[in-house]
Design an enzyme around this catalytic site. Structure first.
Site, PDB file in Angstrom:
ATOM      1  CE  LYS A  86      47.531 -15.307  19.450  1.00 27.39           C
ATOM      2  NZ  LYS A  86      47.103 -14.693  20.531  1.00 27.39           N
TER       3      LYS A  86
HETATM    4  O1  G3P Z   1      44.946 -13.956  22.954  1.00 24.76           O
HETATM    5  C1  G3P Z   1      44.036 -12.976  22.734  1.00 24.76           C
HETATM    6  C2  G3P Z   1      42.910 -12.814  23.133  1.00 24.76           C
HETATM    7  O2  G3P Z   1      43.010 -13.311  24.585  1.00 24.76           O
HETATM    8  C3  G3P Z   1      42.176 -11.510  23.209  1.00 24.76           C
HETATM    9  O3  G3P Z   1      41.831 -11.227  24.579  1.00 24.76           O
HETATM   10  O4  G3P Z   1      41.069  -9.679  26.066  1.00 24.76           O
HETATM   11  O5  G3P Z   1      41.728  -8.853  24.005  1.00 24.76           O
HETATM   12  O6  G3P Z   1      39.455  -9.761  24.334  1.00 24.76           O
HETATM   13  P1  G3P Z   1      40.978  -9.797  24.712  1.00 24.76           P
END
Ligand code: G3P
Length: 218
Positions: A86
């Site tokens: 990633k």
């Molecule tokens: O995979 C990363 C993405 O899901 C970030 O999520 O919850 O930190 O906005 P969040």
């Protein structure tokens, strides 16, 4: 359509792998942080061991292109050549994506807020594109419209890149991402389970269970 789980919790992974029709698992440093204390390599290897046959998407922490290339090689050595690295869709990230694809590395472009980021990542050869749906919504960016635009670009250009909706905080966002053209979504397992065990569902099933006992005499 592909379902992935966005977690580094080993118990949650075990349960989800057993229950859900998954194609992959995604992590990032903040998701991993929630599971501390652990040894980084041991935790990643434990996740890999629990997810045979699934794609594993592991985020780079390096900020510059050379560091990203070195870290990608280190992660492949640790977890296998088939992992998806990633890569944040920054200037250094787009540069690194091109080099990683030249080396045959699987790439998931992450931290996408704008369609233009996704379009550059597709041109750089990324395999998956991860728009941050909730974060976009919080910043008044229409993630559904953005996914439609990215999907149109992929389809019109004949690219093989897939949109992997991420950063979901409720089930409605997940459904909208899929409806807008996401090929895949990555979701916290608890969110999926909360829908499957919502009161509407469990009440309906309880009534059927009661009637089943009556009609069968069991
Ligand atoms: O995979 C990363 C993405 O899901 C970030 O999520 O919850 O930190 O906005 P969040």
């Amino acid at each position: 359509m592909e379902w992935m789980i966005d977690t580094a919790n080993l118990n949650a992974i075990k349960e989800a792998v057993d229950m859900l029709p998954l194609s992959g698992i995604t992590t990032n440093p903040s998701i991993l942080k929630a599971e501390l204390p652990f040894d980084y390599e041991t935790q990643l290897k434990a996740i890999r061991a629990l997810t045979p046959g699934l794609t594993m998407h592991v985020q780079l922490g390096s900020e510059d292109c050379e560091g990203m290339l070195e870290e990608a090689a280190y992660l492949q050595n640790l977890l296998g050549q088939d992992i998806y690295v990633k890569v944040p869709t920054t200037e250094a990230g787009v540069k690194a994506m091109r080099r990683l694809k030249d080396r045959g590395v699987n790439v998931t472009a992450t931290a996408i807020y704008y369609p233009l980021q996704a379009m550059l990542a597709v041109s750089a050869g990324a395999d998956y594109l991860a728009p941050y749906c909730n974060r976009m919504e919080q910043n008044e960016i229409d993630f559904g419209k953005a996914i439609e635009q990215i999907r149109d670009m992929i389809d019109l250009g004949g690219y093989e890149a897939k949109i992997l909706g991420a950063s979901f905080k409720n089930a409605g966002q997940v459904v909208r991402a899929i409806d807008s053209g996401a090929h895949a979504v990555t979701v916290q397992p608890a969110m999926l389970r909360s829908v499957l065990k919502s009161a509407l569902v469990t009440d309906a099933v309880a009534a059927f269970t009661k009637d089943y006992a009556l009609v069968t005499g069991k």
